[in-house]
Enzyme design. Sequence first.
Site, PDB file in Angstrom:
ATOM      1  N   ILE A   1       0.844  -1.201   0.000  1.00 33.83           N
ATOM      2  CA  ILE A   1       0.000   0.000   0.000  1.00 33.83           C
ATOM      3  C   ILE A   1       0.878   1.249   0.000  1.00 33.83           C
ATOM      4  O   ILE A   1       1.811   1.357   0.794  1.00 33.83           O
ATOM      5  CB  ILE A   1      -0.910   0.007   1.243  1.00 33.83           C
ATOM      6  CG1 ILE A   1      -1.698  -1.306   1.343  1.00 33.83           C
ATOM      7  CG2 ILE A   1      -1.855   1.208   1.211  1.00 33.83           C
ATOM      8  CD1 ILE A   1      -2.292  -1.557   2.717  1.00 33.83           C
ATOM      9  N   CYS A   2       0.563   2.173  -0.871  1.00 42.54           N
ATOM     10  CA  CYS A   2       1.265   3.456  -0.901  1.00 42.54           C
ATOM     11  C   CYS A   2       0.441   4.469  -0.110  1.00 42.54           C
ATOM     12  O   CYS A   2      -0.560   4.992  -0.592  1.00 42.54           O
ATOM     13  CB  CYS A   2       1.445   3.923  -2.347  1.00 42.54           C
ATOM     14  SG  CYS A   2       2.421   5.434  -2.479  1.00 42.54           S
ATOM     15  N   LEU A   3       0.879   4.702   1.135  1.00 42.60           N
ATOM     16  CA  LEU A   3       0.163   5.599   2.028  1.00 42.60           C
ATOM     17  C   LEU A   3       1.174   6.225   2.973  1.00 42.60           C
ATOM     18  O   LEU A   3       1.985   5.512   3.587  1.00 42.60           O
ATOM     19  CB  LEU A   3      -0.898   4.812   2.809  1.00 42.60           C
ATOM     20  CG  LEU A   3      -1.877   5.607   3.671  1.00 42.60           C
ATOM     21  CD1 LEU A   3      -2.711   6.572   2.816  1.00 42.60           C
ATOM     22  CD2 LEU A   3      -2.801   4.655   4.430  1.00 42.60           C
TER      23      LEU A   3
ATOM     24  N   CYS B   1       6.535   5.121  -5.069  1.00 39.54           N
ATOM     25  CA  CYS B   1       6.111   5.369  -3.690  1.00 39.54           C
ATOM     26  C   CYS B   1       6.926   4.604  -2.676  1.00 39.54           C
ATOM     27  O   CYS B   1       7.240   5.112  -1.611  1.00 39.54           O
ATOM     28  CB  CYS B   1       4.634   4.992  -3.569  1.00 39.54           C
ATOM     29  SG  CYS B   1       4.011   5.004  -1.893  1.00 39.54           S
TER      30      CYS B   1
END
Length: 228
Positions: A115-117, A225
Amino acid sequence: MVPAASRSGAAGSLPWPQCVQLPPQSHFSTMQRTSRLKRELHLLTTEPPPGIMFWQNKNRMDDLRAQILGGANTPYDKGVFNLEVVVPERYPFEPPKIRFLTPIYHPNIDSAGRICLDVLRLPPKGAWRPSLNISTLLTSIQLLMSEPNPDDPLMADISSEYKYNKEVFIRNAKQWTEKYASQQNRASKTPDEEVTQCEASTPKESAISQKRKGNDMSRKGKKPCLDS
């Protein structure tokens, strides 16, 4: 200089203070981590955020599982998505490692479930801080599912589709949700089968996606990311 009589604890004098051996700093860190995790797990199991379920995997406190329900009015509606939550030794000074076990068609989530967060990464590139917790992260991921960020993608082709061909993106995301995350399909699978399917799903698509992403990044000069 203190008189010998005082040091020996003679009558009328105060006893010499005894040294107390403290546990090593790492022991305190382990105790704090365990205490904090117990509080977080209790709250997550008794008062979970709406649309989120949470449990321990094999009764381990550092290997956890979560389930997020797809939001209404999104392509993930009626989908049930499993996630893996691995708590590092240095938690809460390092963020948990979270990934999707259920395949999902999303510009900020790749074929391996990463996940790119920003809150999942340490500063200066990320926004994690020890005051955050696992519940906050799961709620942020739930929000990301409803509101993708195409300007900071993991999957460049899906991001482009989201920005410039929204109808196609919605159709593809709904198809993936129906295929991988619908309750009817999940009822016939064990959790182990689902993980195996996630790891083996669409390898050809993954390679193409990564190639497209690399080309896209080279044109724009933007780093992926997950670069550390």
